[in-house]
Scaffold this motif. Structure first.
Motif, PDB file in Angstrom:
ATOM      1  N   ILE A 196       0.790  -1.254  -0.003  1.00  0.00           N
ATOM      2  CA  ILE A 196      -0.032   0.155   0.156  1.00  0.00           C
ATOM      3  C   ILE A 196       0.900   1.345  -0.101  1.00  0.00           C
ATOM      4  O   ILE A 196       1.830   1.362   0.960  1.00  0.00           O
ATOM      5  N   LEU A 197       0.562   2.185  -0.896  1.00  0.00           N
ATOM      6  CA  LEU A 197       1.121   3.370  -0.934  1.00  0.00           C
ATOM      7  C   LEU A 197       0.773   4.390   0.311  1.00  0.00           C
ATOM      8  O   LEU A 197      -0.426   4.409   0.674  1.00  0.00           O
ATOM      9  N   ILE A 198       1.559   5.115   0.886  1.00  0.00           N
ATOM     10  CA  ILE A 198       1.279   5.941   2.034  1.00  0.00           C
ATOM     11  C   ILE A 198       1.422   7.526   1.430  1.00  0.00           C
ATOM     12  O   ILE A 198       2.198   7.976   0.740  1.00  0.00           O
ATOM     13  N   TYR A 199       0.255   8.066   1.475  1.00  0.00           N
ATOM     14  CA  TYR A 199       0.253   9.500   1.306  1.00  0.00           C
ATOM     15  C   TYR A 199       0.105  10.272   2.591  1.00  0.00           C
ATOM     16  O   TYR A 199      -0.525  10.095   3.408  1.00  0.00           O
ATOM     17  N   THR A 200       1.242  11.162   2.693  1.00  0.00           N
ATOM     18  CA  THR A 200       1.104  12.229   4.076  1.00  0.00           C
ATOM     19  C   THR A 200       0.625  13.431   3.525  1.00  0.00           C
ATOM     20  O   THR A 200       0.703  14.035   2.393  1.00  0.00           O
ATOM     21  N   PHE A 201      -0.256  14.133   4.396  1.00  0.00           N
ATOM     22  CA  PHE A 201      -0.992  15.467   4.144  1.00  0.00           C
ATOM     23  C   PHE A 201      -0.978  16.300   5.680  1.00  0.00           C
ATOM     24  O   PHE A 201      -0.537  15.803   6.372  1.00  0.00           O
ATOM     25  N   ASP A 202      -1.142  17.494   5.066  1.00  0.00           N
ATOM     26  CA  ASP A 202      -1.140  18.456   6.218  1.00  0.00           C
ATOM     27  C   ASP A 202      -2.436  18.499   7.359  1.00  0.00           C
ATOM     28  O   ASP A 202      -2.625  19.525   7.879  1.00  0.00           O
ATOM     29  N   ASN A 203      -3.440  17.474   7.029  1.00  0.00           N
ATOM     30  CA  ASN A 203      -4.517  17.438   7.933  1.00  0.00           C
ATOM     31  C   ASN A 203      -5.456  18.639   7.615  1.00  0.00           C
ATOM     32  O   ASN A 203      -6.268  18.852   8.526  1.00  0.00           O
ATOM     33  N   THR A 204      -5.581  19.171   6.445  1.00  0.00           N
ATOM     34  CA  THR A 204      -6.470  20.096   6.174  1.00  0.00           C
ATOM     35  C   THR A 204      -7.427  19.422   5.088  1.00  0.00           C
ATOM     36  O   THR A 204      -6.962  18.564   4.212  1.00  0.00           O
ATOM     37  N   LEU A 205      -8.859  20.126   4.901  1.00  0.00           N
ATOM     38  CA  LEU A 205      -9.634  19.628   3.689  1.00  0.00           C
ATOM     39  C   LEU A 205      -9.074  19.842   2.487  1.00  0.00           C
ATOM     40  O   LEU A 205      -9.053  19.105   1.491  1.00  0.00           O
ATOM     41  N   ASP A 206      -8.416  20.961   2.239  1.00  0.00           N
ATOM     42  CA  ASP A 206      -7.537  21.222   0.781  1.00  0.00           C
ATOM     43  C   ASP A 206      -6.425  20.238   0.729  1.00  0.00           C
ATOM     44  O   ASP A 206      -6.281  19.648  -0.422  1.00  0.00           O
ATOM     45  N   GLY A 207      -5.803  19.954   1.705  1.00  0.00           N
ATOM     46  CA  GLY A 207      -4.718  18.750   1.821  1.00  0.00           C
ATOM     47  C   GLY A 207      -5.424  17.598   1.205  1.00  0.00           C
ATOM     48  O   GLY A 207      -4.814  16.891   0.328  1.00  0.00           O
ATOM     49  N   LEU A 208      -6.571  17.084   1.748  1.00  0.00           N
ATOM     50  CA  LEU A 208      -7.159  15.681   1.290  1.00  0.00           C
ATOM     51  C   LEU A 208      -7.674  16.212  -0.088  1.00  0.00           C
ATOM     52  O   LEU A 208      -7.499  14.818  -0.837  1.00  0.00           O
ATOM     53  N   LEU A 209      -8.248  16.978  -0.319  1.00  0.00           N
ATOM     54  CA  LEU A 209      -8.620  17.178  -1.837  1.00  0.00           C
ATOM     55  C   LEU A 209      -7.663  17.200  -2.817  1.00  0.00           C
ATOM     56  O   LEU A 209      -7.703  16.494  -4.053  1.00  0.00           O
ATOM     57  N   THR A 210      -6.446  17.775  -2.500  1.00  0.00           N
ATOM     58  CA  THR A 210      -5.230  17.582  -3.272  1.00  0.00           C
ATOM     59  C   THR A 210      -4.724  16.293  -3.407  1.00  0.00           C
ATOM     60  O   THR A 210      -4.378  15.848  -4.566  1.00  0.00           O
ATOM     61  N   ALA A 211      -4.838  15.538  -2.413  1.00  0.00           N
ATOM     62  CA  ALA A 211      -4.439  14.144  -2.381  1.00  0.00           C
ATOM     63  C   ALA A 211      -5.317  13.231  -3.300  1.00  0.00           C
ATOM     64  O   ALA A 211      -4.901  12.480  -4.041  1.00  0.00           O
ATOM     65  N   VAL A 212      -6.725  13.414  -3.422  1.00  0.00           N
ATOM     66  CA  VAL A 212      -7.469  13.289  -4.418  1.00  0.00           C
ATOM     67  C   VAL A 212      -6.973  13.207  -5.880  1.00  0.00           C
ATOM     68  O   VAL A 212      -6.979  12.449  -6.707  1.00  0.00           O
ATOM     69  N   PHE A 213      -6.624  14.511  -6.051  1.00  0.00           N
ATOM     70  CA  PHE A 213      -6.524  14.944  -7.434  1.00  0.00           C
ATOM     71  C   PHE A 213      -5.002  14.336  -7.700  1.00  0.00           C
ATOM     72  O   PHE A 213      -4.703  13.863  -8.821  1.00  0.00           O
ATOM     73  N   LYS A 214      -4.195  14.077  -6.782  1.00  0.00           N
ATOM     74  CA  LYS A 214      -2.780  13.158  -7.087  1.00  0.00           C
ATOM     75  C   LYS A 214      -3.056  11.729  -7.535  1.00  0.00           C
ATOM     76  O   LYS A 214      -2.193  11.279  -8.005  1.00  0.00           O
ATOM     77  N   VAL A 215      -4.050  11.435  -6.641  1.00  0.00           N
ATOM     78  CA  VAL A 215      -4.171   9.902  -7.136  1.00  0.00           C
ATOM     79  C   VAL A 215      -4.457   9.727  -8.497  1.00  0.00           C
ATOM     80  O   VAL A 215      -4.030   8.586  -9.117  1.00  0.00           O
TER      81      VAL A 215
END
Length: 254
Positions: free
Chosen positions: A1-20
Protein backbone atom coordinates in the motif's frame (compact mmCIF):
# COMPACT_ATOMS: atom_id res chain seq x y z
CA UNK A 1 0.00 0.00 0.00
CA UNK A 2 1.25 3.46 -0.90
CA UNK A 3 1.27 6.07 1.87
CA UNK A 4 0.18 9.67 1.27
CA UNK A 5 1.03 12.12 4.05
CA UNK A 6 -0.84 15.44 4.13
CA UNK A 7 -1.24 18.53 6.30
CA UNK A 8 -4.56 17.37 7.82
CA UNK A 9 -6.60 20.08 6.08
CA UNK A 10 -9.60 19.60 3.80
CA UNK A 11 -7.68 21.27 0.96
CA UNK A 12 -4.86 18.83 1.63
CA UNK A 13 -7.22 15.86 1.37
CA UNK A 14 -8.71 17.15 -1.89
CA UNK A 15 -5.21 17.72 -3.27
CA UNK A 16 -4.42 14.09 -2.39
CA UNK A 17 -7.49 12.96 -4.35
CA UNK A 18 -6.22 14.94 -7.35
CA UNK A 19 -2.79 13.29 -7.01
CA UNK A 20 -4.29 9.79 -7.08
CA UNK A 21 -5.65 10.39 -10.57
CA UNK A 22 -2.64 12.38 -11.70
CA UNK A 23 -0.23 9.63 -10.66
CA UNK A 24 -2.66 6.76 -11.40
CA UNK A 25 -2.02 5.26 -7.99
CA UNK A 26 -4.20 2.40 -6.75
CA UNK A 27 -4.30 1.50 -3.06
CA UNK A 28 -3.45 4.59 -1.03
CA UNK A 29 -3.49 5.15 2.72
CA UNK A 30 -3.90 8.76 3.85
CA UNK A 31 -2.05 9.78 7.03
CA UNK A 32 -1.65 13.23 8.64
CA UNK A 33 2.01 14.23 8.71
CA UNK A 34 1.98 14.75 12.48
CA UNK A 35 0.85 11.13 13.00
CA UNK A 36 3.14 9.49 10.46
CA UNK A 37 5.90 7.19 11.70
CA UNK A 38 8.66 6.39 9.22
CA UNK A 39 8.79 2.79 8.00
CA UNK A 40 11.64 1.82 5.69
CA UNK A 41 9.49 -0.76 3.93
CA UNK A 42 6.72 1.64 2.89
CA UNK A 43 6.64 3.95 -0.09
CA UNK A 44 5.65 7.43 1.06
CA UNK A 45 4.47 10.42 -0.98
CA UNK A 46 4.37 13.77 0.80
CA UNK A 47 1.36 15.69 -0.52
CA UNK A 48 1.87 19.45 -0.69
CA UNK A 49 -1.47 21.25 -0.52
CA UNK A 50 -2.26 23.12 -3.73
CA UNK A 51 -5.33 25.34 -3.60
CA UNK A 52 -5.85 25.29 -7.36
CA UNK A 53 -6.01 21.50 -7.44
CA UNK A 54 -8.22 21.24 -4.36
CA UNK A 55 -10.64 23.75 -5.90
CA UNK A 56 -10.78 21.71 -9.10
CA UNK A 57 -11.67 18.63 -7.08
CA UNK A 58 -14.34 20.48 -5.11
CA UNK A 59 -15.82 21.87 -8.33
CA UNK A 60 -16.08 18.31 -9.62
CA UNK A 61 -17.73 17.27 -6.34
CA UNK A 62 -20.34 20.00 -6.83
CA UNK A 63 -21.00 18.80 -10.37
CA UNK A 64 -21.62 15.12 -9.66
CA UNK A 65 -22.44 14.76 -5.94
CA UNK A 66 -25.83 15.93 -4.53
CA UNK A 67 -25.86 18.80 -2.03
CA UNK A 68 -27.08 16.52 0.77
CA UNK A 69 -24.07 14.26 0.30
CA UNK A 70 -21.67 17.21 0.11
CA UNK A 71 -22.83 18.13 3.60
CA UNK A 72 -22.33 14.55 4.78
CA UNK A 73 -18.77 14.61 3.47
CA UNK A 74 -18.09 17.96 5.14
CA UNK A 75 -19.56 16.80 8.47
CA UNK A 76 -17.50 13.61 8.33
CA UNK A 77 -14.44 15.79 7.80
CA UNK A 78 -15.32 17.84 10.91
CA UNK A 79 -15.25 14.65 12.97
CA UNK A 80 -11.43 15.01 12.87
CA UNK A 81 -11.17 11.23 12.87
CA UNK A 82 -8.40 9.60 10.82
CA UNK A 83 -10.65 6.73 9.76
CA UNK A 84 -13.38 9.16 8.69
CA UNK A 85 -10.91 11.07 6.56
CA UNK A 86 -9.74 7.84 4.92
CA UNK A 87 -13.37 6.95 4.20
CA UNK A 88 -13.94 10.38 2.58
CA UNK A 89 -10.78 9.95 0.52
CA UNK A 90 -11.79 6.47 -0.65
CA UNK A 91 -15.38 7.55 -1.36
CA UNK A 92 -14.34 10.47 -3.55
CA UNK A 93 -11.95 8.29 -5.57
CA UNK A 94 -14.68 5.68 -6.15
CA UNK A 95 -17.32 8.27 -7.09
CA UNK A 96 -14.97 10.01 -9.53
CA UNK A 97 -14.06 6.64 -11.07
CA UNK A 98 -17.55 5.11 -11.23
CA UNK A 99 -19.85 8.13 -11.57
CA UNK A 100 -21.94 10.29 -9.26
CA UNK A 101 -24.66 7.66 -8.79
CA UNK A 102 -22.18 5.51 -6.88
CA UNK A 103 -22.57 7.80 -3.85
CA UNK A 104 -25.90 6.09 -3.12
CA UNK A 105 -24.31 2.64 -2.94
CA UNK A 106 -24.83 1.76 0.72
CA UNK A 107 -23.22 -1.59 0.12
CA UNK A 108 -19.88 0.21 0.10
CA UNK A 109 -18.22 0.26 3.53
CA UNK A 110 -16.60 3.67 2.97
CA UNK A 111 -19.90 5.30 2.03
CA UNK A 112 -21.54 3.73 5.07
CA UNK A 113 -18.73 5.05 7.29
CA UNK A 114 -19.05 8.59 5.90
CA UNK A 115 -22.78 8.47 6.56
CA UNK A 116 -22.27 7.23 10.13
CA UNK A 117 -19.76 9.97 10.91
CA UNK A 118 -22.16 12.52 9.44
CA UNK A 119 -24.88 11.37 11.84
CA UNK A 120 -22.54 11.59 14.83
CA UNK A 121 -21.39 15.10 13.95
CA UNK A 122 -24.93 16.31 13.24
CA UNK A 123 -26.05 14.95 16.62
CA UNK A 124 -23.26 16.88 18.34
CA UNK A 125 -24.26 20.01 16.40
CA UNK A 126 -27.86 19.77 17.65
CA UNK A 127 -26.65 19.22 21.20
CA UNK A 128 -24.51 22.35 21.06
CA UNK A 129 -27.48 24.34 19.79
CA UNK A 130 -29.53 23.05 22.72
CA UNK A 131 -26.95 23.12 25.52
CA UNK A 132 -25.02 26.33 24.96
CA UNK A 133 -25.60 28.80 27.81
CA UNK A 134 -24.36 32.35 27.28
CA UNK A 135 -23.16 34.51 30.16
CA UNK A 136 -23.12 38.30 29.97
CA UNK A 137 -19.90 40.15 30.71
CA UNK A 138 -19.54 43.68 32.02
CA UNK A 139 -18.87 45.03 28.52
CA UNK A 140 -22.14 43.55 27.21
CA UNK A 141 -20.61 40.58 25.38
CA UNK A 142 -22.42 37.27 25.73
CA UNK A 143 -19.86 34.48 25.91
CA UNK A 144 -19.69 30.74 26.39
CA UNK A 145 -17.04 28.04 26.39
CA UNK A 146 -17.71 24.66 24.80
CA UNK A 147 -15.83 21.37 24.51
CA UNK A 148 -17.62 19.31 21.83
CA UNK A 149 -16.50 15.87 20.70
CA UNK A 150 -16.25 17.16 17.13
CA UNK A 151 -15.38 20.46 15.47
CA UNK A 152 -18.96 21.69 15.13
CA UNK A 153 -18.46 25.46 15.36
CA UNK A 154 -18.65 25.88 11.53
CA UNK A 155 -22.05 24.15 11.63
CA UNK A 156 -23.64 26.20 14.43
CA UNK A 157 -22.68 29.71 13.33
CA UNK A 158 -25.78 30.24 11.18
CA UNK A 159 -28.12 29.07 13.96
CA UNK A 160 -26.75 31.46 16.58
CA UNK A 161 -26.34 34.34 14.14
CA UNK A 162 -30.04 34.10 13.28
CA UNK A 163 -31.26 33.46 16.81
CA UNK A 164 -29.17 36.13 18.56
CA UNK A 165 -28.83 38.68 15.79
CA UNK A 166 -29.33 41.63 18.16
CA UNK A 167 -26.51 40.90 20.61
CA UNK A 168 -22.75 40.46 20.46
CA UNK A 169 -21.59 36.96 21.35
CA UNK A 170 -18.54 34.76 21.50
CA UNK A 171 -18.54 30.96 21.32
CA UNK A 172 -15.15 29.45 22.18
CA UNK A 173 -14.04 25.85 21.71
CA UNK A 174 -11.56 25.23 24.54
CA UNK A 175 -10.46 21.85 23.15
CA UNK A 176 -9.49 23.23 19.73
CA UNK A 177 -8.51 26.66 21.02
CA UNK A 178 -10.51 28.80 18.63
CA UNK A 179 -13.90 30.44 18.53
CA UNK A 180 -16.21 32.76 16.65
CA UNK A 181 -17.15 36.33 17.55
CA UNK A 182 -20.33 38.01 16.29
CA UNK A 183 -20.24 41.85 16.37
CA UNK A 184 -23.83 42.50 15.13
CA UNK A 185 -22.59 42.63 11.53
CA UNK A 186 -20.36 39.66 10.79
CA UNK A 187 -18.80 36.58 12.36
CA UNK A 188 -15.02 36.39 12.72
CA UNK A 189 -12.81 33.55 13.88
CA UNK A 190 -10.80 34.36 17.02
CA UNK A 191 -8.00 32.69 18.96
CA UNK A 192 -7.53 33.65 22.59
CA UNK A 193 -4.39 33.44 24.68
CA UNK A 194 -4.37 31.27 27.81
CA UNK A 195 -4.65 34.44 29.88
CA UNK A 196 -7.74 35.58 27.99
CA UNK A 197 -9.38 32.15 28.28
CA UNK A 198 -8.73 32.18 32.02
CA UNK A 199 -10.22 35.67 32.25
CA UNK A 200 -13.38 34.55 30.47
CA UNK A 201 -13.96 31.38 32.44
CA UNK A 202 -12.34 31.47 35.87
CA UNK A 203 -12.80 34.92 37.38
CA UNK A 204 -15.39 35.42 40.13
CA UNK A 205 -18.75 36.58 38.80
CA UNK A 206 -18.57 39.99 40.46
CA UNK A 207 -15.23 40.72 38.77
CA UNK A 208 -16.14 39.83 35.21
CA UNK A 209 -19.88 39.29 34.78
CA UNK A 210 -22.56 41.88 34.24
CA UNK A 211 -24.02 42.83 37.66
CA UNK A 212 -27.35 41.21 36.76
CA UNK A 213 -25.87 37.99 35.36
CA UNK A 214 -25.81 36.17 38.68
CA UNK A 215 -29.45 37.13 39.28
CA UNK A 216 -30.48 35.73 35.90
CA UNK A 217 -28.56 32.52 36.58
CA UNK A 218 -30.32 32.17 39.93
CA UNK A 219 -33.71 32.68 38.28
CA UNK A 220 -32.85 30.05 35.66
CA UNK A 221 -31.86 27.53 38.34
CA UNK A 222 -35.01 28.26 40.35
CA UNK A 223 -37.14 27.73 37.25
CA UNK A 224 -35.69 24.29 36.66
CA UNK A 225 -36.12 23.35 40.30
CA UNK A 226 -39.75 24.46 40.28
CA UNK A 227 -40.57 22.50 37.12
CA UNK A 228 -38.88 19.33 38.32
CA UNK A 229 -41.23 16.58 39.52
CA UNK A 230 -39.18 14.43 41.89
CA UNK A 231 -41.60 11.48 41.73
CA UNK A 232 -41.17 11.27 37.95
CA UNK A 233 -37.41 11.62 37.96
CA UNK A 234 -35.76 9.21 35.50
CA UNK A 235 -32.02 9.81 35.68
CA UNK A 236 -31.17 7.12 33.12
CA UNK A 237 -33.40 8.75 30.51
CA UNK A 238 -32.16 12.20 31.49
CA UNK A 239 -28.52 11.25 30.98
CA UNK A 240 -29.36 9.73 27.61
CA UNK A 241 -30.70 13.09 26.42
CA UNK A 242 -28.26 15.28 28.38
CA UNK A 243 -24.96 13.37 28.75
CA UNK A 244 -22.93 14.20 31.85
CA UNK A 245 -20.00 15.55 29.84
CA UNK A 246 -22.12 18.62 29.03
CA UNK A 247 -23.24 19.34 32.58
CA UNK A 248 -20.33 21.61 33.48
CA UNK A 249 -21.45 24.02 30.76
CA UNK A 250 -25.12 24.12 31.84
CA UNK A 251 -26.15 26.86 34.23
CA UNK A 252 -28.94 24.75 35.71
CA UNK A 253 -26.42 22.02 36.64
CA UNK A 254 -24.11 24.27 38.63
Amino acid sequence: ILIYTFDNTLDGLLTAVFKVFERKDKEVKLIPKKLFEVNLFEEVIDIITETEKSQRVWKKIEEIIPKSWRRKIYCAWLSEDVDAHQAIFNTLIKVFSKGGNYISNYGDVDIINVSQWWKSVEREKHRMEAFIRFEKSQDGLFFCTIDPDFNVIPLIIKFFKNRFADQEWLIYDSRRNYGVLYDLKKVDEVILSKEEISKNTNLPSQAFHDPNEVKYQTLWKDYFKSTNIVARKNMKLHIRHVPKRYWRFLTEKQ
